[in-house]
Design an enzyme around this catalytic site. Structure first.
Site, short mmCIF file in Angstrom:
data_model
loop_
_atom_site.label_atom_id
_atom_site.label_comp_id
_atom_site.label_asym_id
_atom_site.label_seq_id
_atom_site.Cartn_x
_atom_site.Cartn_y
_atom_site.Cartn_z
N GLU A 137 0.80 -1.22 0.00
CA GLU A 137 0.00 0.00 0.00
C GLU A 137 0.84 1.28 0.00
O GLU A 137 0.31 2.38 -0.19
CB GLU A 137 -0.92 0.01 1.22
N LYS A 144 -0.70 -12.51 23.15
CA LYS A 144 -1.24 -11.94 24.39
C LYS A 144 -1.37 -13.06 25.41
O LYS A 144 -2.20 -13.96 25.28
CB LYS A 144 -2.60 -11.29 24.12
N TRP A 150 2.07 -8.72 26.60
CA TRP A 150 2.18 -8.84 25.15
C TRP A 150 3.60 -9.28 24.82
O TRP A 150 4.57 -8.68 25.29
CB TRP A 150 1.89 -7.51 24.45
#
Length: 556
Positions: A334, A444, A449
């Site tokens: 992108e 998680k 995390w």
């Protein structure tokens, strides 16, 4: 006070930023410089410019008109470079087809893009023959025999070189709106059909100018400039080969195109033509290093930008040990793609190899005209302290404005007026960005995390490990737990203890949470890859994510 505007002369030229103008002056500066294809052909920039006219004339004779999509299915070649320029220069849209997709997805991308003319290498004739009935928009196919003594397929209107030789070398390229679409291709998504992105002439010219400076970053590592010899090792169907063919052509560099990737051929071309700069994904760098070990090829002085996946410290060190100069770059389909490049930031670190490798494996600093932020879910800015993690969002003039025909995905991509990368990153006080994980790949567990990229880099340094990947798997107690999937070196027998040695050391140093300690791992012969060479974590999660604990290797 209102804004003031210039009052141009009546005959002032309104200069459009179109791809044609990247060639301005190149014949004067580099008319006799060479563009080569494998060990099979070479010609000068003067001949290259004539061949662009011949390609445009041949396509016009086949029915190409402004706005029409012309698709290319070829290996990395001088022909592909010609398509990069001639097709957009005549006002048509170049579709670079990912030939590594399954045939049904190739058919989907061609039909979705409404491709009407195809340029097809003989290696892909069987695919095209199978999917042509599903492509009602295709009006002409031009075959690329690539020097083979073979008959044309019945569905081809002619052969590339034969048609080119008969075409005019004086096609009248004209100016048009710089905001016209120049290229389109399709992302290799992990779910559903590929998503189409498109880029305008203005966007690609600005990307080329920013990338040429060198690559928009002072002391870029490595960099490309005047006097270099360029050979791409990123497929030209993949995000404009990172835009570097446009840069190399604008600068009038000697260019070497390797065709289908064959390690021995790549090393030979590099040696014969003194190639100084390339770019590739980590898998290709590993392939080149292995080929050099087997053949004794000298890789010293070869500069490479590594992207597509994280450049591990171990791979960076291995390349530097044989005299290569490698550094990371970052971008996405992108983003056209380059937005970040590794840069040597502090000359005081010279001689500190660990610090140098740490810098070279960061995602880098922004190119010129690139603005980056890290944000939380509410789009609030997070500190640039090198520690706080947030989603990386970007603005720059060359980002795709949409996913073609997918309004909902486009709105998600551009939520809040910034392009959302879905990458978790940190930014340090000097502006250096380091990608920590993908949003979908972060683990998680136990309220913590874990960055899968950081953990798999640690596991990859364990004794006897050739490659490693880490994915999250469901866990009834902790929600998720990390699972390491490893490829052992020949003769090695990994154990949980050996895999955890570097992890335990990092935990002791406070570099990673104690929840990262492995409890399970799996051994495979090779890691699955996507069509552009990235490790396919979706496949790993599907294969091992639901496996009962008793079927996985656990702590004893």
């Amino acid at each position: 006070m209102p804004l003031r505007f210039a009052e141009p002369a009546t005959d002032a030229y309104h200069f459009p930023l179109t791809i044609r103008h990247l060639l301005d002056g190149v014949v004067t500066r580099s008319g006799e410089q060479q563009i080569l294809y494998r060990d099979e052909s070479s010609y000068s920039y003067r001949a290259f410019v004539q061949r662009l006219s011949r390609l445009a004339d041949m396509l016009a004779s086949a029915g190409a008109t402004p706005g029409m999509t012309v698709a290319v299915m070829d290996w990395d070649s001088h022909r592909y470079l010609e398509a990069y320029f001639a097709i957009p220069m005549m006002g048509a849209v170049l579709q670079t087809v990912n030939v590594r997709l399954p045939p049904p997805q190739i058919a989907y991308t061609l039909q979705h893009a409404r491709a009407e003319i195809l340029l097809v290498h003989r290696d892909f004739f069987p695919i095209v023959e199978a999917i042509l009935p599903a492509l009602p928009d295709v009006k002409a196919v031009i075959a690329i025999l690539d020097g083979a003594d073979a008959d044309l397929p019945p569905w081809a209107i002619g052969e590339y070189e034969t048609l080119s030789a008969a075409a005019s070398p004086d096609y009248p390229f004209e100016d048009f709106d710089e905001n016209a679409v120049a290229t389109t291709f399709y992302t290799t998504g992990t779910t559903g059909n590929p998503k189409g992105v498109c880029f305008t002439h203005r966007q690609l010219v600005l990307h080329t100018l920013a990338a040429a400076g060198p690559f928009g970053a002072s002391r870029a590592a490595p960099c490309l400039g005047v006097g270099d010899v360029y050979m791409p090792l990123t497929p030209m169907f993949h995000v404009h080969a990172w835009g570097v063919p446009y840069v190399a052509t604008m600068l009038g560099l000697k260019q070497v195109y390797p065709g289908r990737y064959e390690p021995a051929m790549i090393c030979r071309l590099r040696a014969e033509h003194q190639v100084t700069y390339s770019h590739c994904v980590p898998t290709i760098l590993e392939m080149v290093l292995q080929a050099a070990r087997e053949t004794g090829a000298d890789l010293s002085g070869w500069r490479m930008t590594i992207g597509g996946s994280a450049l591990s410290k171990a791979l960076c060190a291995a390349a530097r040990n044989v005299g290569m100069d490698v550094g990371a770059g970052y971008g996405m389909s992108e983003t056209a793609p380059m937005v970040l490049m590794a840069a040597r930031r502090d000359p005081d670190l010279a001689g500190d190899e660990d610090a140098t490798i740490h810098t070279l494996t960061a995602s880098g600093v922004p190119l010129s005209l690139v603005e980056v932020r890290i944000v939380d879910d509410a789009m609030r800015d997070l500190p640039h302290d090198g520690e706080t993690r947030g989603e990386l969002v970007i603005r720059t003039p060359w980002l795709t404005p949409c996913y073609t025909g997918d309004r909902a995905a486009s709105e998600t991509l551009w939520r809040g007026g910034w392009l959302h990368t879905q990458d978790i990153a940190t930014i340090d006080p000097q502006g250096q960005v380091r990608i920590r994980d993908r949003l979908k790949d972060v683990i998680k567990t136990g309220g913590e995390w874990i960055d899968s990229i950081q953990l798999e880099e640690l596991v990859a340094t364990a004794d006897g490990i050739a490659e490693a990947s880490v994915v999250a798997v469901p866990d009834t107690k902790w929600g998720e737990r990390p699972l390491a999937v490893v490829v052992p070196k020949p003769g090695a027998v990994p154990t949980l203890a050996t895999l955890n040695q570097p992890v335990d050391a990092a935990i002791a140093e406070g570099a990673i949470t104690r929840y990262a300690r492995l409890e399970r791992f799996e051994i495979v012969d090779q890691l699955p890859r996507t069509s552009v060479g990235k490790i396919d974590k979706k496949q790993l999660r599907a294969r091992f994510g639901e496996a009962p604990p008793e079927l996985c290797r656990q702590a004893g």
